[in-house]
Design an enzyme around this catalytic site. Structure first.
Site, PDB file in Angstrom:
ATOM      1  NE  ARG A 104       6.314  -0.373   3.378  1.00 21.71           N
ATOM      2  CZ  ARG A 104       5.577  -1.026   2.388  1.00 21.71           C
ATOM      3  NH1 ARG A 104       4.181  -0.794   2.240  1.00 21.71           N
ATOM      4  NH2 ARG A 104       6.559  -1.823   1.424  1.00 21.71           N
ATOM      5  CG  HIS A 131      10.216  -0.525  -1.922  1.00 25.11           C
ATOM      6  ND1 HIS A 131      10.428  -1.312  -0.941  1.00 25.11           N
ATOM      7  CD2 HIS A 131       9.126  -0.982  -2.164  1.00 25.11           C
ATOM      8  CE1 HIS A 131       9.655  -2.101  -0.502  1.00 25.11           C
ATOM      9  NE2 HIS A 131       8.572  -1.942  -1.467  1.00 25.11           N
ATOM     10  CD  GLN A 134       8.885  -4.597  -5.045  1.00 22.30           C
ATOM     11  OE1 GLN A 134       8.241  -4.723  -3.978  1.00 22.30           O
ATOM     12  NE2 GLN A 134       9.053  -5.510  -6.041  1.00 22.30           N
ATOM     13  CG  ASP A 220       4.974   1.805  -7.764  1.00 21.73           C
ATOM     14  OD1 ASP A 220       4.088   1.445  -7.312  1.00 21.73           O
ATOM     15  OD2 ASP A 220       5.715   2.520  -6.992  1.00 21.73           O
ATOM     16  CB  CYS A 260       6.509  -3.000  -6.720  1.00 17.76           C
ATOM     17  SG  CYS A 260       5.858  -1.223  -6.199  1.00 17.76           S
TER      18      CYS A 260
HETATM   19  N1  NVA Z   1       5.609   3.700  -4.682  1.00 17.38           N
HETATM   20  C1  NVA Z   1       4.714   2.905  -3.782  1.00 17.38           C
HETATM   21  C2  NVA Z   1       5.296   1.560  -3.685  1.00 17.38           C
HETATM   22  C3  NVA Z   1       4.296   0.613  -2.890  1.00 17.38           C
HETATM   23  C4  NVA Z   1       5.054  -0.621  -2.404  1.00 17.38           C
HETATM   24  C5  NVA Z   1       4.437   3.680  -2.678  1.00 17.38           C
HETATM   25  O1  NVA Z   1       5.360   4.335  -2.265  1.00 17.38           O
HETATM   26  O2  NVA Z   1       3.300   3.738  -2.107  1.00 17.38           O
HETATM   27  N1   CP Z   2       5.503  -4.078  -3.133  1.00 14.06           N
HETATM   28  C1   CP Z   2       5.375  -3.766  -1.680  1.00 14.06           C
HETATM   29  O1   CP Z   2       6.041  -3.255  -1.008  1.00 14.06           O
HETATM   30  O2   CP Z   2       4.102  -4.224  -1.240  1.00 14.06           O
HETATM   31  P1   CP Z   2       3.529  -3.599   0.239  1.00 14.06           P
HETATM   32  O3   CP Z   2       3.219  -2.316   0.079  1.00 14.06           O
HETATM   33  O4   CP Z   2       2.273  -4.736   0.278  1.00 14.06           O
HETATM   34  O5   CP Z   2       4.368  -4.397   1.409  1.00 14.06           O
END
Ligand code: NVA
Ligand code: CP
Length: 308
Positions: A104, A131, A134, A220, A260
């Site tokens: 990540r 992602h 997801q 989201d 998500c």
């Molecule tokens: N769009 C959000 C998703 C978190 C799972 C982010 O990147 O923070």
């Molecule tokens: N949806 C998701 O990826 O959650 P986290 O950021 O908690 O891993």
């Protein structure tokens, strides 16, 4: 032999996904019956987190343990990466020691550079652009509730972020339509989304128009990780893009709601929607684990057929 990675949704074909969904069903069924399935008993997963996580960490870690393997979790600030070690060197070192890596991170270019120097499969656990894990879990969840997603309409309300981009790629793979409604200035950037064309999505100024007749409404956070400095502006700009009960009513009668997570009730979604009868967010979160178990099995063992 070249190593296969899962760096963005379009890295896999519809046929790959059909296989993954078959395996997910079988693996989930075993899990629910407390029947052990440990084909990865001698394998190790390394996870690298440059951003926060709850679901991704727990689903991969629990999933790998259930498959019999081991997990090493690295938070970049505790490693030499946090002191500037080049990503290419990190890839060359850790992929001599482990069997599969989940990352990540920030820019997609970082994970692509890592994959270029990796000896083992690399999975995208979220980047600024995508992602894919997801949407793998989300589409599996959609299929569980509503059957094939091909030809259906998904309404995306809010920011055209990494999760939105991945829905748009998935629409090209599975041949469904996405109605996107973002505030002015936050529109989809097709090149950044890695799209082949623009024929699988339609943009709507008015979110109420976007949700009309949809089979699924999804959204989201307004402010993704790494964009915290824009939070105040975004709260103002996105105010009219909250998924509320009126929007849910404008969709099909049996439409689903997905998010998500983590969610901000009262911002991108009203509490009565996320906690209401159309919401499948808890199954959606659980299915991250089952689908990712199938994904790790596929990347490490290839096509395993369902056993009885
Ligand atoms: N769009 C959000 C998703 C978190 C799972 C982010 O990147 O923070
Ligand atoms: N949806 C998701 O990826 O959650 P986290 O950021 O908690 O891993």
């Amino acid at each position: 032999m070249s190593v296969r990675h899962f760096l963005q949704f379009r890295d896999f074909s519809r046929e790959d996904y059909a296989h993954l969904f078959e395996r997910t069903r079988w693996i989930k069924h075993k899990f629910k019956r407390y029947e052990p399935y440990r084909p990865l008993h001698d394998r190790t997963l390394a996870m690298v987190f440059e951003k926060h996580s709850t679901r991704t960490r727990v689903s991969f870690e629990a999933g790998m343990h259930q498959l019999g393997g081991s997990v090493i979790t690295l938070m970049t600030r505790d490693t030499q990466m946090g002191r500037g070690e080049p990503i290419e060197d990190v890839a060359r070192v850790i992929t001599r020691m482990v069997d599969i890596v989940m990352i990540r991170t920030f820019e997609q270019a970082i994970i692509e550079r890592f994959a270029q120097y990796s000896r083992v499969p690399v999975i995208n656990g979220l980047t600024n652009e995508y992602h894919p894990c997801q949407i793998l879990g989300d589409i599996y969840t959609f299929v569980e509730y509503s059957g094939s997603i091909t030809g259906k309409t998904v309404a995306w309300i809010g920011d055209s972020n990494n999760v939105c981009n991945t829905w748009l790629q998935a629409a090209e793979v599975f041949d469904f339509n996405v109605h996107v409604s973002t505030p002015p200035g936050y529109a989809v950037e097709p090149e950044r989304a890695g799209l082949y064309g623009t024929d699988h999505y339609e943009e709507f100024e008015d979110p109420m128009e976007a949700v009309k007749g949809a089979d699924l409404i999804t959204t989201d956070v307004w402010t993704s990780m790494g964009m915290e400095s824009e939070d105040a502006d975004r709260k103002r700009d996105f105010e009219q893009w909250q998924v509320d009960a009126e929007m849910m009513q404008a969709a099909k009668k049996d439409a689903l709601f997905m998010h998500c997570l983590p969610a901000h009730r009262g911002e991108e979604v009203a509490a009565e929607v996320i906690d209401g009868p159309h919401s499948v967010v808890w199954d959606e979160a659980e299915n991250r684990m089952h689908t990712q178990k199938a994904l790790m099995e596929y990347l490490l063992l290839g096509r395993v057929e369902n056993q009885t």
